[in-house]
Design an enzyme around this catalytic site. Sequence first.
Site, PDB file in Angstrom:
ATOM      1  N   ARG A 290       0.830  -1.205   0.000  1.00 12.76           N
ATOM      2  CA  ARG A 290       0.000   0.000   0.000  1.00 12.76           C
ATOM      3  C   ARG A 290       0.868   1.260   0.000  1.00 12.76           C
ATOM      4  NH1 ARG A 290      -0.763   4.754   2.630  1.00 12.76           N
ATOM      5  NH2 ARG A 290      -0.438   3.687   4.625  1.00 12.76           N
TER       6      ARG A 290
ATOM      7  N   HIS B  44       3.683   4.607  12.905  1.00 12.81           N
ATOM      8  CA  HIS B  44       3.955   4.593  11.466  1.00 12.81           C
ATOM      9  C   HIS B  44       5.059   5.614  11.243  1.00 12.81           C
ATOM     10  CE1 HIS B  44       2.804   4.266   7.134  1.00 12.81           C
ATOM     11  NE2 HIS B  44       3.300   5.496   7.106  1.00 12.81           N
TER      12      HIS B  44
ATOM     13  N   HIS C 229       8.387   7.245   9.072  1.00 17.14           N
ATOM     14  CA  HIS C 229       9.100   7.413   7.809  1.00 17.14           C
ATOM     15  C   HIS C 229      10.550   7.784   8.099  1.00 17.14           C
ATOM     16  CE1 HIS C 229       5.872   7.286   4.645  1.00 17.14           C
ATOM     17  NE2 HIS C 229       5.152   7.286   5.755  1.00 17.14           N
TER      18      HIS C 229
ATOM     19  N   CYS D  92       4.733   9.506   0.983  1.00 21.17           N
ATOM     20  CA  CYS D  92       3.373  10.051   0.875  1.00 21.17           C
ATOM     21  C   CYS D  92       3.298  10.967  -0.337  1.00 21.17           C
ATOM     22  CB  CYS D  92       3.003  10.831   2.141  1.00 21.17           C
ATOM     23  SG  CYS D  92       1.352  11.588   2.060  1.00 21.17           S
TER      24      CYS D  92
ATOM     25  N   ASN E 166       9.236   4.132   4.245  1.00 21.10           N
ATOM     26  CA  ASN E 166       9.036   3.597   5.582  1.00 21.10           C
ATOM     27  C   ASN E 166      10.324   2.985   6.119  1.00 21.10           C
ATOM     28  OD1 ASN E 166       5.814   3.472   5.971  1.00 21.10           O
ATOM     29  ND2 ASN E 166       6.328   3.069   3.854  1.00 21.10           N
TER      30      ASN E 166
END
Length: 309
Positions: free
Chosen positions: A22, A214, A216, A247, A256
């Site tokens: 995703r 989450h 980055h 993003c 990530n």
Amino acid sequence: MPVKDDNVGQDPGLILEDEALRDGLQMESDIFRLEEKLELFRLLERSGIRRIQVGSFVHPEVVPQMADTDELVRTIGETKGTVLTALVLNEKGLERALACGVRHLSMSVSASDTHSRRNAGKPADEALDSMTRLIARATGAGVQVRAGFQCSFGCVYEGTVQPDTVLRGITRMAEAGAVEVNLADTAGMASPYSVRHLVDRASRELPGIRVSLHLHDTTGLGLANMFAGYEAGVRIFDVAAGGLGGCPFVKGAAGNVPAEDAVNMFESMGVGTGIDLNALCGAVSFLESRLGRTLPGRMCQVLKGVDGG
């Protein structure tokens, strides 16, 4: 290198959720076929990843890579030992998710008004109001919901995001029925200190609700932030094979935390992940071959060097 220790303790609460399908693929202009996505899912599943985010239910004209998420979910079908999850941002997305039978969802809004307008097409307060209603609807349908708050650690457009803003938002989503709240460093602006501070507050103010992260790796602090989160009590972290991702609505956002690097870190700390690093590198090799470039994750490159002498 990972510690080779037969006494490494498995942390039963530790979950590394892979988001290459995703968050990773959404940044790629070369569209992956359904068969290729299915192959990547199987490789991740075989490596021991216990939760895999397979896509998002968003408008195909906005994120073309996610156009076949419904079909991918149906093709995968029932899974044993691996949770299949996906991202929902609006009512239409939730309708699609319910129609194809997803039983675990990430339902996410932004702490930043500017980012919210770019990502969801509406102001942050309006998006939060809408999302709390959708979370209640999803949980009422028997779906387990993780509520995400994007830009929890800062926004490239607006700068600092106040912790109080984050706490109010995730509290409302927890009250709507979410069993997990995800603090997202969408812009990659977090530091170990800010991670520890926000996780401590969230854990105190939302007892009984699991907190996940989450992260980055925009400034190279991804693993350091993950370690700070782990020390603060977090046991669920988003990762992506190879460090793929970013993003599309945040200028300069990097990928990530690489899944293989996270596995190595935890195993070297004596924390068993249940993930086979060599098998995981097979998934990374698949991605690198398909994309025609080396991905930023380190450990698979290290293992290649060792195997090559």
